[in-house]
Design an enzyme around this catalytic site. Sequence first.
Site, PDB file in Angstrom:
ATOM      1  N   GLU A  21       2.580 -20.807   0.757  1.00 29.64           N
ATOM      2  CA  GLU A  21       1.441 -19.874   0.835  1.00 29.64           C
ATOM      3  C   GLU A  21       0.401 -20.284  -0.201  1.00 29.64           C
ATOM      4  O   GLU A  21       0.741 -20.609  -1.338  1.00 29.64           O
ATOM      5  CB  GLU A  21       1.919 -18.446   0.560  1.00 29.64           C
ATOM      6  CG  GLU A  21       0.771 -17.441   0.618  1.00 29.64           C
ATOM      7  CD  GLU A  21       1.254 -15.996   0.619  1.00 29.64           C
ATOM      8  OE1 GLU A  21       2.131 -15.648   1.427  1.00 29.64           O
ATOM      9  OE2 GLU A  21       0.747 -15.232  -0.218  1.00 29.64           O
ATOM     10  N   THR A  52      -3.889 -16.794   2.464  1.00 30.52           N
ATOM     11  CA  THR A  52      -4.097 -15.349   2.280  1.00 30.52           C
ATOM     12  C   THR A  52      -5.542 -14.966   2.594  1.00 30.52           C
ATOM     13  O   THR A  52      -6.441 -15.814   2.677  1.00 30.52           O
ATOM     14  CB  THR A  52      -3.751 -14.879   0.860  1.00 30.52           C
ATOM     15  OG1 THR A  52      -4.674 -15.461  -0.048  1.00 30.52           O
ATOM     16  CG2 THR A  52      -2.335 -15.237   0.477  1.00 30.52           C
ATOM     17  N   LYS A 168       6.683  -2.544  14.153  1.00 31.75           N
ATOM     18  CA  LYS A 168       5.808  -3.724  14.052  1.00 31.75           C
ATOM     19  C   LYS A 168       6.353  -4.865  14.929  1.00 31.75           C
ATOM     20  O   LYS A 168       5.585  -5.551  15.601  1.00 31.75           O
ATOM     21  CB  LYS A 168       5.732  -4.136  12.579  1.00 31.75           C
ATOM     22  CG  LYS A 168       4.718  -5.182  12.268  1.00 31.75           C
ATOM     23  CD  LYS A 168       4.193  -5.100  10.840  1.00 31.75           C
ATOM     24  CE  LYS A 168       5.210  -5.300   9.747  1.00 31.75           C
ATOM     25  NZ  LYS A 168       4.607  -5.196   8.408  1.00 31.75           N
ATOM     26  N   GLN A 215       1.861 -13.413 -15.543  1.00 29.35           N
ATOM     27  CA  GLN A 215       1.827 -13.513 -14.069  1.00 29.35           C
ATOM     28  C   GLN A 215       2.921 -12.644 -13.469  1.00 29.35           C
ATOM     29  O   GLN A 215       2.680 -11.872 -12.544  1.00 29.35           O
ATOM     30  CB  GLN A 215       2.023 -14.986 -13.679  1.00 29.35           C
ATOM     31  CG  GLN A 215       2.461 -15.224 -12.250  1.00 29.35           C
ATOM     32  CD  GLN A 215       3.473 -16.383 -12.113  1.00 29.35           C
ATOM     33  OE1 GLN A 215       3.797 -17.066 -13.070  1.00 29.35           O
ATOM     34  NE2 GLN A 215       3.947 -16.592 -10.923  1.00 29.35           N
TER      35      GLN A 215
HETATM   36  P1  FAD Z   1       2.476  -1.953   7.119  1.00 30.22           P
HETATM   37  O1  FAD Z   1       3.462  -2.711   7.918  1.00 30.22           O
HETATM   38  O2  FAD Z   1       1.433  -1.181   7.861  1.00 30.22           O
HETATM   39  O3  FAD Z   1       3.283  -0.974   6.145  1.00 30.22           O
HETATM   40  C1  FAD Z   1       2.600  -0.276   5.111  1.00 30.22           C
HETATM   41  C2  FAD Z   1       3.319   1.033   4.821  1.00 30.22           C
HETATM   42  O4  FAD Z   1       3.145   1.926   5.922  1.00 30.22           O
HETATM   43  C3  FAD Z   1       4.834   0.897   4.623  1.00 30.22           C
HETATM   44  O5  FAD Z   1       5.227   1.796   3.637  1.00 30.22           O
HETATM   45  C4  FAD Z   1       5.400   1.269   5.973  1.00 30.22           C
HETATM   46  O6  FAD Z   1       6.716   1.818   5.873  1.00 30.22           O
HETATM   47  C5  FAD Z   1       4.395   2.334   6.440  1.00 30.22           C
HETATM   48  N1  FAD Z   1       4.251   2.383   7.910  1.00 30.22           N
HETATM   49  C6  FAD Z   1       4.136   1.318   8.750  1.00 30.22           C
HETATM   50  N2  FAD Z   1       4.000   1.744  10.015  1.00 30.22           N
HETATM   51  C7  FAD Z   1       4.027   3.089   9.988  1.00 30.22           C
HETATM   52  C8  FAD Z   1       3.930   4.118  10.974  1.00 30.22           C
HETATM   53  N3  FAD Z   1       3.774   3.815  12.271  1.00 30.22           N
HETATM   54  N4  FAD Z   1       4.003   5.433  10.582  1.00 30.22           N
HETATM   55  C9  FAD Z   1       4.161   5.747   9.271  1.00 30.22           C
HETATM   56  N5  FAD Z   1       4.245   4.813   8.282  1.00 30.22           N
HETATM   57  C10 FAD Z   1       4.181   3.518   8.646  1.00 30.22           C
HETATM   58  N6  FAD Z   1      -2.564  -8.408   1.265  1.00 30.22           N
HETATM   59  C11 FAD Z   1      -3.829  -8.871   1.422  1.00 30.22           C
HETATM   60  O7  FAD Z   1      -4.802  -8.126   1.167  1.00 30.22           O
HETATM   61  N7  FAD Z   1      -4.080 -10.146   1.853  1.00 30.22           N
HETATM   62  C12 FAD Z   1      -3.068 -11.004   2.162  1.00 30.22           C
HETATM   63  O8  FAD Z   1      -3.312 -12.150   2.561  1.00 30.22           O
HETATM   64  C13 FAD Z   1      -1.710 -10.543   2.016  1.00 30.22           C
HETATM   65  N8  FAD Z   1      -0.672 -11.350   2.322  1.00 30.22           N
HETATM   66  C14 FAD Z   1       0.614 -10.862   2.241  1.00 30.22           C
HETATM   67  C15 FAD Z   1       1.689 -11.695   2.614  1.00 30.22           C
HETATM   68  C16 FAD Z   1       2.999 -11.232   2.533  1.00 30.22           C
HETATM   69  C17 FAD Z   1       4.124 -12.137   2.952  1.00 30.22           C
HETATM   70  C18 FAD Z   1       3.258  -9.915   2.039  1.00 30.22           C
HETATM   71  C19 FAD Z   1       4.674  -9.412   1.917  1.00 30.22           C
HETATM   72  C20 FAD Z   1       2.210  -9.097   1.664  1.00 30.22           C
HETATM   73  C21 FAD Z   1       0.880  -9.549   1.763  1.00 30.22           C
HETATM   74  N9  FAD Z   1      -0.217  -8.730   1.418  1.00 30.22           N
HETATM   75  C22 FAD Z   1      -1.499  -9.207   1.556  1.00 30.22           C
HETATM   76  C23 FAD Z   1       0.007  -7.398   0.868  1.00 30.22           C
HETATM   77  C24 FAD Z   1       0.040  -6.311   1.969  1.00 30.22           C
HETATM   78  O9  FAD Z   1      -1.257  -6.162   2.522  1.00 30.22           O
HETATM   79  C25 FAD Z   1       0.498  -5.021   1.304  1.00 30.22           C
HETATM   80  O10 FAD Z   1       1.838  -5.126   0.908  1.00 30.22           O
HETATM   81  C26 FAD Z   1       0.260  -3.724   2.067  1.00 30.22           C
HETATM   82  O11 FAD Z   1       0.492  -2.648   1.157  1.00 30.22           O
HETATM   83  C27 FAD Z   1       1.175  -3.508   3.261  1.00 30.22           C
HETATM   84  O12 FAD Z   1       0.880  -4.346   4.280  1.00 30.22           O
HETATM   85  P2  FAD Z   1       1.819  -4.417   5.601  1.00 30.22           P
HETATM   86  O13 FAD Z   1       1.151  -5.279   6.536  1.00 30.22           O
HETATM   87  O14 FAD Z   1       3.216  -4.689   5.227  1.00 30.22           O
HETATM   88  O15 FAD Z   1       1.690  -2.864   6.070  1.00 30.22           O
END
Ligand code: FAD
Length: 290
Positions: A21, A52, A168, A215
């Site tokens: 990444e 990212t 998801k 970090q």
């Molecule tokens: P979701 O899958 O939507 O989950 C977020 C929260 O909502 C969780 O607590 C989940 O349990 C809850 N939830 C999900 N669906 C529902 C539903 N239907 N009803 C009720 N609750 C629900 N951030 C950036 O800004 N840019 C990046 O490039 C980036 N890259 C990342 C790469 C990786 C591998 C990871 C692990 C994280 C990355 N992030 C990035 C951070 C990420 O955006 C955050 O962790 C964010 O808080 C959650 O994103 P998600 O897509 O997992 O959200």
Amino acid sequence: MKVTEIFEARKKEGKPVLSFEIFPPKKEEALKNIDATLERLCDLHPDFISVTFGAGGSAADNKTIEIAKKIKNVYHVEPIVHLTCLYYGKKEISEMLKYLEEAGVENILALRGDEKPDVSVKNDFRYASELVEYIKSHGNFHISGACYPETHLEAKDAVTDIHNLKKKVDAGASHLVSQLFFDNEFFYRFYEKTRIAGINVPVEAGIMPVTNKAQIERMVNTCGASLPEKFQKILRKYEDNKEALFDAGMAYAINQIVDLIANDVEGIHIYTMNKVKIADKICEGIKSLI
Ligand code: FAD
């Protein structure tokens, strides 16, 4: 090539997928050096590199997409473009998808993104699963999603988080990349729960090699990964010795990866932080395993 095909090919060889990444540098100067970074990272032959995504800007001026295009067309490695949705409406996401398609990008990591106190969210997408569903019905992309071995910080509990993760996957995410962790037991327990919940897509283990104490403290605050006592001991012992901490951090990460591979992990995703030296060291340490 779509990420699923990469996993299938690796599985046939009995080897895990290896991915990196990177992030688009914020400073213009660093952005100019990105070619040298990409060239050296691609020389290590990762199966793909994910880039990212920071919220803001249109598709045409988006550095993530520009870098992904380079990875694909200049260095001939498969890119995954991260795409967040809290700050974009359907129209803007649709434009991004069109642009990605034209650029030949086939793989997207669909994310919600984090809320920022000073930026107002658009209300078209609340969760990553809604973005996954939208992408699925607007093109022919392979879609990946994020997952959290220690549970997402905002989730009510681990069970709810897994149920949400299932939504998801059911919406169309066919590969998951995990948040970083420093204790493999969290990953193994999480992986088992995904299978019990009927989530059957490959899950890549996210590994963040640690090179300095600030970090790691920052990362732990923002993502909630816990630090095992043996890891804290290393940090305490070498926090003032940059070189020793680098060596110890690499050894710790390699140790984690060897254990994961011995336990048949499907993929290793290395958070390189654009540091070629880190990727070099890790790849050297596991070269006969991948
Ligand atoms: P979701 O899958 O939507 O989950 C977020 C929260 O909502 C969780 O607590 C989940 O349990 C809850 N939830 C999900 N669906 C529902 C539903 N239907 N009803 C009720 N609750 C629900 N951030 C950036 O800004 N840019 C990046 O490039 C980036 N890259 C990342 C790469 C990786 C591998 C990871 C692990 C994280 C990355 N992030 C990035 C951070 C990420 O955006 C955050 O962790 C964010 O808080 C959650 O994103 P998600 O897509 O997992 O959200």
